[in-house]
Write a protein that holds these residues in place. Structure first.
Motif: not given
Lengths: 236, 236
Positions: B132-137, B143, A89-93, A95, B139-140, B129
Motif C-alpha cells: 500500500h505504501k508503494i502505491m501511495s508513494r 502529484q 490515499l496520499d497519506g499512506i506513503s 503516515d 500517487i504522491v 502495508h
DNA sequence: CGTTTGCTTGACAGCATTCAACGTTGGTGG
DNA sequence: CCACCAACGTTGAATGCTGTCAAGCAAACG
C-alpha cells in the motif's frame, strides 16, 4: 464537524464508492468499518499537508479540491473530488498527508479508519481487490493529467476538463450538458497549468464559437461533439 | 526473455524494493511469490497499453520509461524507473495496462504475480502495508510531477529532474554528481512537458552558467547548490 | 449598501515552440 | 578498418501562445 451514524449498505452511493460490487453480507461488514461521518464547511480543510494520516475519506456530499505546494509557495491543484470519490490515499506513503484537501462547498465525508480498512481487507478478498483498484485508478488518472499538462494547449486542456467533469456528473445522475462550477477560474487554471486570465479567455472563446454558454460559473454545453473534436483532432 | 530463478532474501536490492523492512521469515515467504526473472532488451516493451494485466514487475537491473498516448497519437512519458522500483501498478485498475513500459537499456525485472501478491498480503500484514505504501508513494510522486508540469519554467523543470535522478542514483550507491542519461532529449522533454530543443538549450545554458558539464548524455553536476537554488527561489 | 472577491478584457512582453541547418555518435556492411 | 547512414543532439531565427499588468465590471457577503 459533527459526527453522524452512517451505513454503506443503505447509502445511495454504494454503486460508485468503495462498496462497488459487494454482496449484502460484505456490505454489512463495511458498515462496521465506515462508522462516522463528518461535515466540512466550504473553505475548510479536511486535512492539510503534514497532518498525521489516520483515515481515508469518502465524499458523501459536496465537492473538494486537493492541492500541493512547493517550498517556494507555489500551489498546484491536483484534483477535484465529488460524491463517491476517495480522499487521503496520499497519506499512506509516509503516515502524513502530502496534500491539502479543501471543501469547495459545504460537504460531508465518511471516515474510513485506515488501520481497520487494512484489517478488514485481509479478511475480505473483494474489499482488498476493490481498494487496490481504487488506488490504481488514481494512478491512471494522474497519468492522464500528466498527458494533459505535458502536451496539450489551453483550449484542449479546458475541453478535456469540461468533458471529464460532465462525464462524472452524468454518472451521478446529473445533466451531461449543464453544470455549475464549484471552483474559481484560478483553481481551474492551477489544475490545468494555466493562468486564470487564460481560463477566462478560453471560456469566452468557446462561447463565441458556439460550443458553450458561459454565465460566470453556470456552464451549458451546446456542442459536445465540437468539444470532443477539439481534443481528438488537435495537432493532427 | 529468458526466465531465471530468483530470491528476494538474497537480493541486494531488498533495502530499496518491495521487501523493505521485512524479517527473515517474511523474506522467505516473498521468495515463493517472486519466483522468476525476465530479461528485456533495450527498446523492447515489458508491456504495452491494452495488454492483459497479470503481474507487477520489480526492476532488478536496467532502466525503463513508462508512457501514455492520447487518441490522436501524442505521447507523454510519465516516469523513469530504475533498480528496485515497481512497474505495472496501472494495470490493477482495469485488468489491462494503461501505459507502455519500455526498456531504455538491456534490463532485468522480477515478476510478481498479482493474484499471489494479493493472497500473500492477506496473510502478512507487513507485506500488505508495504505494498500500500508503494502505491501511495506513486500517487504522491505523480502529484509532484503535476506541480512541475503545471507551474514551473523550463530551467526549474530540468533542475528538478536532474536533482531527482541523482538523488535516486545516490540511494543506489552511485555518485551524486555524475550520471549518464539513459534517455534521449526527446524523452526528457516529453516527461518535462518541453520540446527536445528546449531541453538541449537548457542543458547548454546550465553549462554556460557553470552548473553542469554536459557531454551528450554524460552529465557532471558542478554546482549542486546552484541547481537547488534555481528551484527554490524561482518566482519569489 | 458598501466592500471584497471573482471574472472579463485589452495591450504588451516573454518564454517556449517551430522550422531549419548543421554537427556528433554509434552501428553496419562493404 | 573505414565509410556511410541513421539516430540523436546543438544552435539560430522567427513565430505565437500564454503570461503579466492593468482597468473595469459583476456578484457575493455581511
Amino acid at each position: 464537524m459533527d459526527a453522524f451514524k452512517v451505513a454503506c449498505s443503505s447509502c445511495n452511493l454504494r454503486e460508485l464508492c468503495l462498496p462497488v460490487g459487494m454482496s449484502k453480507p460484505q456490505l454489512e461488514q463495511l458498515d462496521s468499518l465506515v462508522a462516522t461521518r463528518k461535515s466540512v464547511k466550504r473553505g475548510e480543510a479536511l486535512f492539510r499537508a503534514g497532518d498525521a494520516f489516520q483515515s481515508l475519506y469518502a465524499v458523501r456530499t459536496g465537492f473538494f479540491k486537493t492541492c500541493v505546494a512547493s517550498e517556494d509557495g507555489r500551489e498546484q491543484v491536483t484534483g477535484f473530488q465529488m460524491a463517491g470519490e476517495l480522499l487521503g490515499l496520499d497519506g499512506i506513503s509516509t503516515d502524513r498527508h502530502a496534500c491539502d484537501a479543501v471543501a469547495l462547498e459545504d460537504s460531508q465525508v465518511c471516515l474510513i479508519p485506515y488501520n481497520r480498512l487494512e484489517d478488514l481487507s485481509r479478511e475480505f478478498t473483494d474489499l482488498q481487490h476493490q481498494f487496490h483498484k481504487i488506488m490504481s485508478r488514481e494512478i491512471v488518472r494522474d497519468q492522464g493529467v500528466m498527458l494533459l499538462l505535458g502536451s496539450m494547449r489551453a483550449e484542449e486542456r479546458l475541453a478535456v476538463f469540461l468533458l471529464n467533469l460532465t462525464q462524472r456528473l452524468h454518472a451521478r445522475g446529473f445533466s451531461a450538458s449543464a453544470l455549475v462550477l464549484r471552483m474559481t477560474r484560478e483553481e481551474i487554471g492551477s489544475y490545468l497549468g494555466l493562468k486564470l486570465e487564460t481560463v477566462s479567455r478560453t471560456f469566452s472563446k468557446f462561447q463565441e464559437e458556439g460550443l458553450l454558454e458561459v454565465k460566470q460559473r453556470d456552464i451549458r454545453i451546446l456542442d459536445n461533439e465540437g468539444l470532443r473534436k477539439l481534443v481528438n483532432t488537435a495537432r493532427c
